[in-house]
Design a protein around this motif. Structure first.
Motif, mmCIF file in Angstrom:
data_model
loop_
_atom_site.group_PDB
_atom_site.id
_atom_site.type_symbol
_atom_site.label_atom_id
_atom_site.label_comp_id
_atom_site.label_asym_id
_atom_site.label_seq_id
_atom_site.Cartn_x
_atom_site.Cartn_y
_atom_site.Cartn_z
ATOM 1 N N ALA A 1 0.819 -1.219 0.000
ATOM 2 C CA ALA A 1 0.000 0.000 0.000
ATOM 3 C C ALA A 1 0.845 1.257 0.000
ATOM 4 C CB ALA A 1 -0.941 -0.008 1.203
ATOM 5 N N ASP A 2 2.020 1.208 0.669
ATOM 6 C CA ASP A 2 2.886 2.392 0.726
ATOM 7 C C ASP A 2 3.480 2.730 -0.627
ATOM 8 O OD1 ASP A 2 4.328 -0.047 0.937
ATOM 9 O OD2 ASP A 2 6.099 1.043 1.621
ATOM 10 N N ALA B 1 2.534 -0.870 -6.382
ATOM 11 C CA ALA B 1 3.437 -1.101 -7.505
ATOM 12 C C ALA B 1 4.289 -2.313 -7.172
ATOM 13 C CB ALA B 1 4.324 0.123 -7.735
ATOM 14 N N LEU B 2 4.487 -3.195 -8.138
ATOM 15 C CA LEU B 2 5.159 -4.462 -7.896
ATOM 16 C C LEU B 2 6.554 -4.489 -8.502
ATOM 17 C CD1 LEU B 2 2.272 -6.995 -8.697
ATOM 18 C CD2 LEU B 2 2.833 -5.925 -6.515
ATOM 19 N N THR B 3 7.482 -5.101 -7.790
ATOM 20 C CA THR B 3 8.781 -5.388 -8.379
ATOM 21 C C THR B 3 8.629 -6.593 -9.308
ATOM 22 O OG1 THR B 3 9.469 -6.970 -6.686
ATOM 23 C CG2 THR B 3 9.885 -4.632 -6.240
ATOM 24 N N PHE B 4 9.667 -6.889 -10.075
ATOM 25 C CA PHE B 4 9.626 -8.055 -10.953
ATOM 26 C C PHE B 4 9.492 -9.339 -10.137
ATOM 27 C CE2 PHE B 4 10.491 -4.966 -13.980
ATOM 28 C CZ PHE B 4 10.605 -5.487 -15.250
ATOM 29 N N ASP B 5 10.179 -9.395 -9.002
ATOM 30 C CA ASP B 5 10.044 -10.571 -8.135
ATOM 31 C C ASP B 5 8.634 -10.678 -7.558
ATOM 32 O OD1 ASP B 5 12.663 -11.345 -8.574
ATOM 33 O OD2 ASP B 5 13.428 -10.489 -6.700
ATOM 34 N N ASP B 6 8.046 -9.528 -7.212
ATOM 35 C CA ASP B 6 6.669 -9.524 -6.710
ATOM 36 C C ASP B 6 5.706 -10.105 -7.744
ATOM 37 O OD1 ASP B 6 7.585 -8.236 -4.430
ATOM 38 O OD2 ASP B 6 6.913 -6.242 -5.086
ATOM 39 N N LYS C 1 -4.540 -3.584 -1.125
ATOM 40 C CA LYS C 1 -4.693 -2.839 0.121
ATOM 41 C C LYS C 1 -4.441 -1.355 -0.132
ATOM 42 C CE LYS C 1 -3.779 -6.180 3.770
ATOM 43 N NZ LYS C 1 -3.050 -6.397 5.036
ATOM 44 N N GLY C 2 -5.025 -0.524 0.708
ATOM 45 C CA GLY C 2 -4.760 0.904 0.608
ATOM 46 C C GLY C 2 -5.613 1.607 -0.420
#
Length: 294
Positions: free
Chosen positions: A24-25, A29-34, A59-60
């Motif tokens: 949420a912070d 936005a996701l990293t490639f690993d995420d 979330k958020g």
């Protein structure tokens, strides 16, 4: 990594599974690993025969603001320099490896074994926007903010699933969305066929849960069979092939050469920082900056 620290959380209640973005912070936005972890979580719910339908939500304040750009810079080596001080340039082969992996992650959602419903609030941009286009159903808040602003980085119409976008919006609308990268809200998302329903933010979760409950009334085997036939129909229209074309197109798109008078996001970021680069990118595409007569 504890469950509370995971970039994506898995929740279950009865026949409904949930994938919850947990950054949420970072506006999720996701990293490639995420993104790889997200697909792993999707597979876990697909393989759980007690789950009939999956809700994808964040979330958020936002659904998903795309890929984490700091991570993009790291993965593609945009912050590296050669020993002589010149910028490092990743080989085409290395880029294709990364981009084929991205294509596989997008395909996982278009070809999911079970129905997936996106519950969208706030921003759905880049990767987040792609997910809304690839899942089965979308319920969004009226003030949700959708866009293909990632096209303003210099792609000008190339995407991973262009055939599905043309099927959803029509050729002219698709070209407009990708060439301009303009933002639109939940009501417009329903009007153009991206979303199935839009509701006030306060009603979003309850409405999505009701839709999921209605989907879950179908027999388990019927849902799996129906989704498999749906996926076969998409593939008969070239679905898988377009993802591979999109991977190559993304590699080519990140190797563009820019003229001196053309907006270059990566040069702008290098000289002025990420925040200013995003602000200047969007300003460069606003109507007030269009040539006279437009």
């Amino acid at each position: 990594m504890s469950d509370t620290e995971a970039p994506v959380l898995i929740e279950r209640s009865g026949p409904i599974g949930r994938l919850v973005f947990n950054r949420a912070d970072k506006s999720n936005a996701l990293t490639f690993d995420d993104a790889q972890y997200l697909v792993k979580c999707l597979r876990e719910l697909e393989e759980d025969d007690s789950i009939k339908v999956i809700i994808l939500k964040g979330k958020g304040k936002s659904f998903c603001a795309g890929h984490d750009f700091d991570d993009v810079v790291e993965v593609y080596g945009l912050n590296k320099k050669l020993p002589d001080g010149r910028p490092y340039r990743m080989s085409v082969r290395e880029r294709l490896v990364i981009d084929k992996r991205l294509a596989d992650e997008y395909m996982a959602f278009q070809y999911s074994q079970k129905p997936v419903i996106a519950q969208v609030q706030g921003a759905a941009v880049g990767f987040g926007m792609y997910l809304t286009e690839l899942v089965d159903l979308v319920i969004c808040a009226e003030d949700a903010r959708f866009s293909h602003a990632e096209q303003r980085l210099g792609f000008a119409g190339n995407t991973w699933h262009l055939n599905m976008q043309i099927l959803t919006y029509g050729p002219k609308r698709t070209r407009e969305m990708l060439l301009l990268g303009s933002q639109f809200d939940g009501n417009d998302a329903v009007r153009i066929g991206l979303a199935n329903a839009t509701v006030p933010l306060a009603e979003l979760e309850a409405t999505t849960e009701k839709w999921a409950e209605r989907v879950a009334r179908n027999p388990k085997d019927a849902l799996i069979t129906g989704k498999a036939v749906h996926n076969m129909a998409l593939d008969s229209l070239g679905g898988t092939q377009q993802f591979m074309r999109g991977a190559v197109g993304h590699t080519l798109g990140t190797l563009l050469s820019f003229e001196d008078d053309e907006f270059n996001f990566f040069r702008e970021r290098r000289d002025k920082g990420t925040k200013a680069a995003y602000q200047n990118r969007d300003a460069a595409y606003e109507e007030s900056n269009a040539p006279a007569g437009e």
